[in-house]
Design a protein around this motif. Structure first.
Motif, PDB file in Angstrom:
ATOM      1  N   LEU A   1       0.819  -1.212   0.000  1.00  0.00           N
ATOM      2  CA  LEU A   1       0.000   0.000   0.000  1.00  0.00           C
ATOM      3  C   LEU A   1       0.852   1.261   0.000  1.00  0.00           C
ATOM      4  O   LEU A   1       0.520   2.252  -0.670  1.00  0.00           O
ATOM      5  N   SER A   2       1.956   1.240   0.734  1.00  0.00           N
ATOM      6  CA  SER A   2       2.831   2.414   0.785  1.00  0.00           C
ATOM      7  C   SER A   2       3.370   2.764  -0.596  1.00  0.00           C
ATOM      8  O   SER A   2       3.384   3.937  -0.989  1.00  0.00           O
ATOM      9  N   ALA A   3       3.818   1.747  -1.328  1.00  0.00           N
ATOM     10  CA  ALA A   3       4.406   1.991  -2.643  1.00  0.00           C
ATOM     11  C   ALA A   3       3.359   2.392  -3.677  1.00  0.00           C
ATOM     12  O   ALA A   3       3.601   3.254  -4.521  1.00  0.00           O
ATOM     13  N   MET A   4       2.196   1.776  -3.606  1.00  0.00           N
ATOM     14  CA  MET A   4       1.181   2.022  -4.628  1.00  0.00           C
ATOM     15  C   MET A   4       0.488   3.369  -4.468  1.00  0.00           C
ATOM     16  O   MET A   4       0.078   3.987  -5.449  1.00  0.00           O
ATOM     17  N   PHE A   5       0.382   3.855  -3.219  1.00  0.00           N
ATOM     18  CA  PHE A   5      -0.447   5.047  -2.987  1.00  0.00           C
ATOM     19  C   PHE A   5       0.262   6.164  -2.218  1.00  0.00           C
ATOM     20  O   PHE A   5      -0.363   7.164  -1.893  1.00  0.00           O
ATOM     21  N   ASP A   6       1.554   5.996  -1.946  1.00  0.00           N
ATOM     22  CA  ASP A   6       2.326   7.020  -1.237  1.00  0.00           C
ATOM     23  C   ASP A   6       1.648   7.390   0.078  1.00  0.00           C
ATOM     24  O   ASP A   6       1.326   8.559   0.342  1.00  0.00           O
ATOM     25  N   VAL A   7       1.411   6.382   0.905  1.00  0.00           N
ATOM     26  CA  VAL A   7       0.773   6.561   2.204  1.00  0.00           C
ATOM     27  C   VAL A   7       1.612   5.876   3.282  1.00  0.00           C
ATOM     28  O   VAL A   7       2.504   5.072   2.976  1.00  0.00           O
ATOM     29  N   GLN A   8       1.323   6.196   4.530  1.00  0.00           N
ATOM     30  CA  GLN A   8       1.898   5.487   5.662  1.00  0.00           C
ATOM     31  C   GLN A   8       0.892   4.439   6.120  1.00  0.00           C
ATOM     32  O   GLN A   8      -0.313   4.717   6.185  1.00  0.00           O
ATOM     33  N   VAL A   9       1.385   3.244   6.438  1.00  0.00           N
ATOM     34  CA  VAL A   9       0.489   2.146   6.807  1.00  0.00           C
ATOM     35  C   VAL A   9       0.960   1.538   8.129  1.00  0.00           C
ATOM     36  O   VAL A   9       2.158   1.281   8.319  1.00  0.00           O
ATOM     37  N   TYR A  10       0.022   1.302   9.027  1.00  0.00           N
ATOM     38  CA  TYR A  10       0.338   0.767  10.347  1.00  0.00           C
ATOM     39  C   TYR A  10      -0.514  -0.467  10.621  1.00  0.00           C
ATOM     40  O   TYR A  10      -1.732  -0.463  10.409  1.00  0.00           O
ATOM     41  N   HIS A  11       0.140  -1.511  11.086  1.00  0.00           N
ATOM     42  CA  HIS A  11      -0.521  -2.768  11.446  1.00  0.00           C
ATOM     43  C   HIS A  11      -0.996  -2.640  12.890  1.00  0.00           C
ATOM     44  O   HIS A  11      -0.182  -2.574  13.807  1.00  0.00           O
ATOM     45  N   VAL A  12      -2.315  -2.594  13.098  1.00  0.00           N
ATOM     46  CA  VAL A  12      -2.846  -2.301  14.435  1.00  0.00           C
ATOM     47  C   VAL A  12      -3.620  -3.458  15.057  1.00  0.00           C
ATOM     48  O   VAL A  12      -4.026  -3.371  16.224  1.00  0.00           O
ATOM     49  N   GLY A  13      -3.858  -4.531  14.316  1.00  0.00           N
ATOM     50  CA  GLY A  13      -4.593  -5.658  14.877  1.00  0.00           C
ATOM     51  C   GLY A  13      -4.611  -6.838  13.925  1.00  0.00           C
ATOM     52  O   GLY A  13      -4.304  -6.697  12.736  1.00  0.00           O
TER      53      GLY A  13
END
Length: 259
Positions: free
Chosen positions: A200-212
């Motif tokens: 997701l980070s590479a495809m959409f230039d976003v920060q992604v966090y695994h929360v659960g």
């Protein structure tokens, strides 16, 4: 500081599709598709990568060898419809064994192999039930020697505390008891590891966090992610995740006993 957030859930199969779509967009993979060699090893995640690269559906269960199902580790070596590792040269599928393709590998060629474990430092590892290390055991020396590109798709459902620590406690001849096929664990370095976060980070230039993680009734192994970034990017990422909904579960491969 983020400007927008999204809260999303991905089942293991939706995650596999997401990761596969991200992998085919990697610069190293795009370059090899145009000018070089790609080998896709068998696996329950790489079967999705194979579909994306080939641009057509396949019976993904026939592209799985070692796997975990019915609460045990299994091998499907007796599957008469087994699909061997896929080899592409300049985007065209080749009717040759992966070992033959590896002989032609250069530093720009790509080997895609799924992992069985990943830790929070994105170190990955692969189970080896075969005494000689199986696919990765017969390939890794060539890949490292030539500086080839090793790409490893792996979902966050497979996250463990530490690959380094886990390796110290494995070995397929070291156990007294085993539920299914016992396996050793090979740690991998110098690989491009792609989880849902990198995808997701590479495809959409976003920060992604695994929360659960976790779920029931078909969502076992699901991961919960928070996506942060510019509003337009988060919106695109959220819409893309929504488009993955409904990805079918894999079935038990041929040769796995019925419950």
């Amino acid at each position: 500081m983020y400007s927008e957030r999204a809260f999303v859930v991905l089942t293991p199969y939706e995650s596999r599709r997401l990761i596969a779509k991200a992998i085919v967009r990697l610069p190293s993979v795009e370059e090899a598709l145009q000018n070089g060699w790609i080998v896709v090893a068998t696996g329950s995640t790489t079967c999705y990568v194979a579909e994306e690269l080939l641009g057509q559906p396949m019976v993904k269960e026939n592209f799985i060898s070692g796997h975990i199902t019915l609460g045990e580790t299994w091998s499907t070596l007796d599957n008469p419809d087994f699909i061997f590792p896929i080899v592409l040269h300049k985007g065209i599928r080749q009717d040759i064994h992966a070992k033959q393709a590896l002989e032609k590998f250069s530093a720009k060629d790509v080997f895609i192999k799924g992992a069985n474990a990943v830790d929070n430092n994105y170190h990955a590892a692969i189970f080896m039930a075969n005494d000689e290390g199986g696919t990765i055991g017969s390939s890794l020396g060539t890949l490292y020697a030539r500086g080839a590109q090793l790409v490893m798709p792996v979902g966050l459902e497979k996250m463990i505390p530490s690959v380094e620590e886990a390796v110290k406690h494995t070995g397929n001849k070291s156990y007294r008891y085993s539920t299914g096929s016992p396996a050793g664990l090979m740690p991998i370095v110098q690989a491009t590891v792609v989880t849902e976060i990198q995808a997701l980070s590479a495809m959409f230039d976003v920060q992604v966090y695994h929360v659960g993680s976790g779920g029931i009734a078909g969502s076992e192994g699901a991961v919960v992610l928070v996506i942060e970034g510019k509003e337009s990017n988060v919106t695109q990422a959220f819409e893309f995740v929504q488009s993955l909904k409904g990805e079918k579960n894999l079935l038990r491969p041929h040769g796995t006993p019925k419950q």
